[in-house]
Design an enzyme around this catalytic site. Sequence first.
Site, short mmCIF file in Angstrom:
data_model
loop_
_atom_site.label_atom_id
_atom_site.label_comp_id
_atom_site.label_asym_id
_atom_site.label_seq_id
_atom_site.Cartn_x
_atom_site.Cartn_y
_atom_site.Cartn_z
N ASN A 85 0.71 -1.23 0.05
CA ASN A 85 0.13 -0.17 -0.02
C ASN A 85 0.88 1.25 -0.06
O ASN A 85 0.34 2.10 -0.30
CB ASN A 85 -0.71 -0.01 1.27
CG ASN A 85 -1.53 1.35 1.50
OD1 ASN A 85 -2.57 1.60 0.89
ND2 ASN A 85 -0.90 2.11 2.36
N TYR A 149 3.15 8.48 -11.94
CA TYR A 149 1.99 7.93 -11.10
C TYR A 149 1.12 7.04 -12.00
O TYR A 149 0.86 6.03 -11.85
CB TYR A 149 1.41 8.97 -10.37
CG TYR A 149 0.52 8.44 -8.90
CD1 TYR A 149 1.01 7.88 -7.91
CD2 TYR A 149 -0.95 8.42 -9.41
CE1 TYR A 149 0.15 7.61 -7.19
CE2 TYR A 149 -1.82 7.97 -8.33
CZ TYR A 149 -1.27 7.47 -7.31
OH TYR A 149 -2.07 6.85 -6.05
P1 NAD Z 1 -0.39 8.51 2.90
O1 NAD Z 1 0.28 9.64 2.44
O2 NAD Z 1 -1.72 8.96 4.07
O3 NAD Z 1 0.07 7.36 3.26
C1 NAD Z 1 1.21 6.65 2.55
C2 NAD Z 1 2.18 6.09 3.49
O4 NAD Z 1 3.34 5.38 2.82
C3 NAD Z 1 2.68 7.16 4.69
O5 NAD Z 1 2.70 6.69 5.79
C4 NAD Z 1 4.33 6.97 3.95
O6 NAD Z 1 5.32 7.34 5.02
C5 NAD Z 1 4.49 6.02 3.37
N1 NAD Z 1 5.57 5.82 2.42
C6 NAD Z 1 5.88 6.64 1.55
N2 NAD Z 1 7.11 6.15 0.75
C7 NAD Z 1 7.32 5.08 1.39
C8 NAD Z 1 8.46 4.28 1.13
N3 NAD Z 1 9.39 4.63 0.12
N4 NAD Z 1 8.62 3.10 1.93
C9 NAD Z 1 8.05 2.99 2.90
N5 NAD Z 1 6.85 3.55 3.24
C10 NAD Z 1 6.61 4.73 2.76
O7 NAD Z 1 -1.29 8.13 1.61
P2 NAD Z 1 -2.69 7.13 1.24
O8 NAD Z 1 -3.69 8.20 0.53
O9 NAD Z 1 -2.83 6.58 2.38
O10 NAD Z 1 -2.00 6.27 0.13
C11 NAD Z 1 -2.19 4.80 0.16
C12 NAD Z 1 -2.02 4.21 -1.20
O11 NAD Z 1 -3.16 4.58 -1.81
C13 NAD Z 1 -0.83 4.76 -2.09
O12 NAD Z 1 -0.36 3.90 -2.80
C14 NAD Z 1 -1.46 5.73 -2.88
O13 NAD Z 1 -0.97 5.89 -4.10
C15 NAD Z 1 -2.91 5.05 -2.99
N6 NAD Z 1 -4.17 5.99 -3.35
C16 NAD Z 1 -4.41 7.02 -2.74
C17 NAD Z 1 -5.54 7.58 -3.02
C18 NAD Z 1 -5.74 8.92 -2.62
O14 NAD Z 1 -6.79 9.91 -2.99
N7 NAD Z 1 -5.51 9.23 -1.15
C19 NAD Z 1 -6.03 7.58 -4.34
C20 NAD Z 1 -5.82 6.32 -5.23
C21 NAD Z 1 -4.55 5.51 -4.42
#
Ligand code: NAD
Length: 263
Positions: A85, A149
Amino acid sequence: MMRFTDKIAVITGGGSGIGAATARLLAREGANVVVVDLALEAAQAVAADVGGLAIAADVADRHAVEAFVAQTVAAHGRIDILVNNAGIGCFGRTPDLEPDTWERVIAIDLNAVFYACRAAIPHMTGRKTAIINTASISGLAGDYGFTAYNAAKAGVINYTRSLAIDHAREGIRVNALCPGLIATPLTAGATAMPGLEPDWHDTIPMGRPGTAEEMAEVIAFLASDAASYVTGSIIVADGGQSAWTGQPNIMRYAAAAAESIVA
Ligand code: NAD
């Protein structure tokens, strides 16, 4: 409901947003959770809440990924649920995007999924286990300025299908979640841009962003026995956004035209 009693669940990016909500939900329903994050303090805070294990790792570093898988297996003997994730975004059209930025996004959003699956699958095979990859609707279609992305998430989607096919007979189900706009720290910067938030909400038929908890519910379903015949599926949870062609909402113009005729 206790769907995950005694299950060992590893969640990358578990320190924030969708990953943290997933860690909390799986733990509430009985799972032993391993929270992996680049941000150790965030991982520790979530792990402390749920009585889980926190591990600091950069998922773009394959040695760090192999180490957190080994640490999990040393602590718990196996992995039942792997949620890939962790993710980051970036903006910039191709001529303006630094190759380093492209490579970092591909490394975190795509390569890391391969590293984690490669390391974890030997500890997941021969039982009923589940891998869930957090992709995005940005892997299903293109966005303005989302270059790396868009490419990474599209890769995650087709890699999910490949994994599902290769490991179906070993008992491992592999599915991807495609969230739309979810209110988390990841999107807080973008939605804070003047004027963007209402315009973005306007593109979502449900008219609002999703929550991390709503995404955790979908991940939990995919991880649970209720999804026992679901593998290789790409599950969209986006308030209807990707069901829309992007053409203007003719009904608004029709309503305005009708009003002007009456007037
Ligand atoms: P978020 O930023 O709240 O959480 C992401 C977490 O990943 C953070 O705690 C960060 O420290 C960790 N992270 C980042 N780079 C890292 C690395 N190199 N190694 C280990 N940990 C790492 O974001 P979120 O919205 O909860 O996103 C979670 C997933 O959902 C991601 O893959 C994102 O692309 C995907 N996503 C999010 C959305 C949205 O609108 N929020 C939409 C589509 C997909």
